[in-house]
Scaffold this motif. Structure first.
Motif, mmCIF file in Angstrom:
data_model
loop_
_atom_site.group_PDB
_atom_site.id
_atom_site.type_symbol
_atom_site.label_atom_id
_atom_site.label_comp_id
_atom_site.label_asym_id
_atom_site.label_seq_id
_atom_site.Cartn_x
_atom_site.Cartn_y
_atom_site.Cartn_z
ATOM 1 N N TYR A 40 0.832 -1.209 0.000
ATOM 2 C CA TYR A 40 0.000 0.000 0.000
ATOM 3 C C TYR A 40 0.868 1.261 0.000
ATOM 4 O O TYR A 40 0.598 2.214 -0.734
ATOM 5 N N ILE A 41 1.911 1.257 0.804
ATOM 6 C CA ILE A 41 2.824 2.395 0.867
ATOM 7 C C ILE A 41 3.415 2.660 -0.518
ATOM 8 O O ILE A 41 3.450 3.802 -0.993
ATOM 9 N N SER A 42 3.860 1.607 -1.175
ATOM 10 C CA SER A 42 4.465 1.741 -2.496
ATOM 11 C C SER A 42 3.460 2.235 -3.530
ATOM 12 O O SER A 42 3.739 3.169 -4.286
ATOM 13 N N ARG A 43 2.296 1.617 -3.567
ATOM 14 C CA ARG A 43 1.272 1.991 -4.569
ATOM 15 C C ARG A 43 0.778 3.420 -4.397
ATOM 16 O O ARG A 43 0.349 4.054 -5.353
ATOM 17 N N ASN A 44 0.826 3.934 -3.176
ATOM 18 C CA ASN A 44 0.338 5.283 -2.907
ATOM 19 C C ASN A 44 1.463 6.292 -2.704
ATOM 20 O O ASN A 44 1.205 7.427 -2.308
ATOM 21 N N ALA A 45 2.685 5.868 -2.977
ATOM 22 C CA ALA A 45 3.876 6.731 -2.886
ATOM 23 C C ALA A 45 3.961 7.461 -1.540
ATOM 24 O O ALA A 45 4.184 8.657 -1.478
ATOM 25 N N ILE A 46 3.767 6.714 -0.483
ATOM 26 C CA ILE A 46 3.893 7.261 0.875
ATOM 27 C C ILE A 46 5.325 7.003 1.322
ATOM 28 O O ILE A 46 5.600 6.091 2.093
ATOM 29 N N LEU A 70 10.185 0.711 0.025
ATOM 30 C CA LEU A 70 10.620 2.096 0.185
ATOM 31 C C LEU A 70 11.795 2.388 -0.748
ATOM 32 O O LEU A 70 12.537 1.474 -1.116
ATOM 33 N N PRO A 71 11.994 3.655 -1.095
ATOM 34 C CA PRO A 71 13.152 3.999 -1.924
ATOM 35 C C PRO A 71 14.456 3.670 -1.194
ATOM 36 O O PRO A 71 14.538 3.767 0.033
ATOM 37 N N ASP A 72 15.455 3.273 -1.963
ATOM 38 C CA ASP A 72 16.776 3.030 -1.383
ATOM 39 C C ASP A 72 17.265 4.291 -0.697
ATOM 40 O O ASP A 72 17.046 5.398 -1.170
ATOM 41 N N GLY A 73 17.943 4.104 0.421
ATOM 42 C CA GLY A 73 18.528 5.234 1.117
ATOM 43 C C GLY A 73 17.600 5.958 2.076
ATOM 44 O O GLY A 73 17.980 6.995 2.622
ATOM 45 N N THR A 74 16.390 5.434 2.304
ATOM 46 C CA THR A 74 15.498 6.060 3.271
ATOM 47 C C THR A 74 16.174 6.014 4.639
ATOM 48 O O THR A 74 16.593 4.947 5.096
ATOM 49 N N GLU A 75 16.293 7.157 5.277
ATOM 50 C CA GLU A 75 16.979 7.229 6.567
ATOM 51 C C GLU A 75 16.117 6.610 7.663
ATOM 52 O O GLU A 75 14.918 6.876 7.760
ATOM 53 N N MET A 169 -8.467 -3.933 5.461
ATOM 54 C CA MET A 169 -9.112 -3.117 4.434
ATOM 55 C C MET A 169 -8.541 -3.381 3.036
ATOM 56 O O MET A 169 -9.107 -2.941 2.048
ATOM 57 N N LEU A 170 -7.427 -4.072 2.965
ATOM 58 C CA LEU A 170 -6.730 -4.299 1.699
ATOM 59 C C LEU A 170 -7.117 -5.639 1.088
ATOM 60 O O LEU A 170 -7.620 -6.521 1.794
ATOM 61 N N PRO A 171 -6.866 -5.823 -0.213
ATOM 62 C CA PRO A 171 -7.183 -7.108 -0.842
ATOM 63 C C PRO A 171 -6.547 -8.269 -0.089
ATOM 64 O O PRO A 171 -5.387 -8.208 0.326
ATOM 65 N N GLY A 172 -7.359 -9.307 0.116
ATOM 66 C CA GLY A 172 -6.886 -10.466 0.865
ATOM 67 C C GLY A 172 -6.835 -10.210 2.355
ATOM 68 O O GLY A 172 -6.191 -10.950 3.086
ATOM 69 N N GLY A 173 -7.525 -9.164 2.806
ATOM 70 C CA GLY A 173 -7.453 -8.757 4.205
ATOM 71 C C GLY A 173 -8.517 -9.359 5.087
ATOM 72 O O GLY A 173 -8.991 -8.721 6.007
ATOM 73 N N GLU A 174 -8.872 -10.595 4.823
ATOM 74 C CA GLU A 174 -9.927 -11.228 5.602
ATOM 75 C C GLU A 174 -9.483 -11.657 6.988
ATOM 76 O O GLU A 174 -10.302 -11.964 7.832
ATOM 77 N N GLU A 175 -8.167 -11.641 7.237
ATOM 78 C CA GLU A 175 -7.692 -12.068 8.558
ATOM 79 C C GLU A 175 -8.126 -11.074 9.631
ATOM 80 O O GLU A 175 -8.136 -9.883 9.412
ATOM 81 N N GLU A 176 -8.459 -11.603 10.775
ATOM 82 C CA GLU A 176 -8.870 -10.768 11.899
ATOM 83 C C GLU A 176 -7.693 -9.946 12.421
ATOM 84 O O GLU A 176 -6.564 -10.410 12.446
ATOM 85 N N GLU A 177 -7.966 -8.724 12.812
ATOM 86 C CA GLU A 177 -6.936 -7.849 13.361
ATOM 87 C C GLU A 177 -7.162 -7.684 14.855
ATOM 88 O O GLU A 177 -8.250 -7.909 15.363
ATOM 89 N N GLU A 178 -6.115 -7.256 15.534
ATOM 90 C CA GLU A 178 -6.237 -6.947 16.955
ATOM 91 C C GLU A 178 -5.808 -5.530 17.204
ATOM 92 O O GLU A 178 -5.044 -4.954 16.536
#
Length: 178
Positions: A40-46, A70-75, A169-178
Motif C-alpha cells: 500500500y505504501i508503495s502503490r500510494n507513494a507514501i 521504500l526507496p533506497d537510502g530512506t533514513e 481493508m486491503l485485498p486479501g485482508g480477511e484475517e482478523e486484526e487486533e
C-alpha cells in the motif's frame, strides 16, 4: 508542507511468556500484514524522508517487512523514546522540539500512542477515516497526515487525514486484526 505517517507494529507473538515485552517477534500473520501495508505504501507513494522506529523487536521486524517497498537510502533511526512514549503528546512534543528537518517523517510504534497521535493530529471530517481510528487502531494500521506548516516546530494544529488503512481493508485482508 510537512507529512507524518504513523504505523503501528504488526501482530506480535505472545507464545513465549518468558520473553520480555521488547523482545516479542512478529507472528506469521503479522509479517503478511506488514507486507500488505508495504505494498500500500508503495502503490500510494507514501515515501518518508525519515523513519523513527521503536527499538522493540516487533517494530524493527515490521520495518524490515516494509523496507523493500521504500526507496533506497530512506533514513532510519531507532528511537528509544518511542517504545516508552506513553501518550501521543510526548511524541508530538518530541517532533516539535527536535532538530528534525525532513519534510516527511514516519513513526513505527505502539498503541495506545499511535492511535492517540492520529486522533490528536488529524482533522475529524466526514468519511476520512477519523471515526474508524476512534473506534479501533489495530496492528499494522497506517495513518498519513499532511500539515500546511514549514517546520515541525510549528506543529500546533490538526492536519488533513490523507490515508487511514489497515491490512483488513486491503485485498486479501480477511484475517482478523487486533
Amino acid at each position: 508542507m510537512r507529512k507524518l505517517t504513523l504505523l503501528r507494529h504488526a501482530k506480535s507473538s505472545w507464545s513465549d511468556r518468558t520473553r520480555s515485552d521488547i523482545d516479542r517477534p512478529l507472528t506469521g500473520r503479522g509479517r503478511r500484514a506488514a507486507l500488505k501495508i508495504g505494498t500500500y505504501i508503495s502503490r500510494n507513494a507514501i515515501f518518508p524522508d525519515l523513519i523513527l522506529c521503536s527499538p522493540a523487536k516487533r517494530t524493527r521486524e515490521t520495518l524490515a517487512q516494509i523496507e523493500p517497498f521504500l526507496p533506497d537510502g530512506t533514513e532510519v533511526q531507532i528511537e528509544k523514546s518511542i517504545y516508552s512514549a506513553g501518550e501521543g503528546s510526548g511524541l508530538v512534543s518530541y517532533l516539535k522540539g527536535s532538530a528534525i528537518d525532513e519534510a516527511h517523517v514516519m513513526i513505527i510504534g505502539h498503541n495506545p500512542t499511535m492511535q492517540q497521535m492520529a486522533l490528536a493530529l488529524a482533522r475529524p471530517e466526514p468519511d476520512n477515516g477519523y471515526r474508524q481510528i476512534e473506534t479501533k487502531y489495530p496492528t499494522a494500521a497506517l495513518t498519513h497526515i499532511r500539515f500546511d506548516i514549514p517546520t515541525w516546530r510549528q506543529l500546533d494544529g490538526r492536519g488533513e487525514l490523507v490515508h487511514y488503512v489497515t491490512p483488513k481493508m486491503l485485498p486479501g485482508g480477511e484475517e482478523e486484526e487486533e
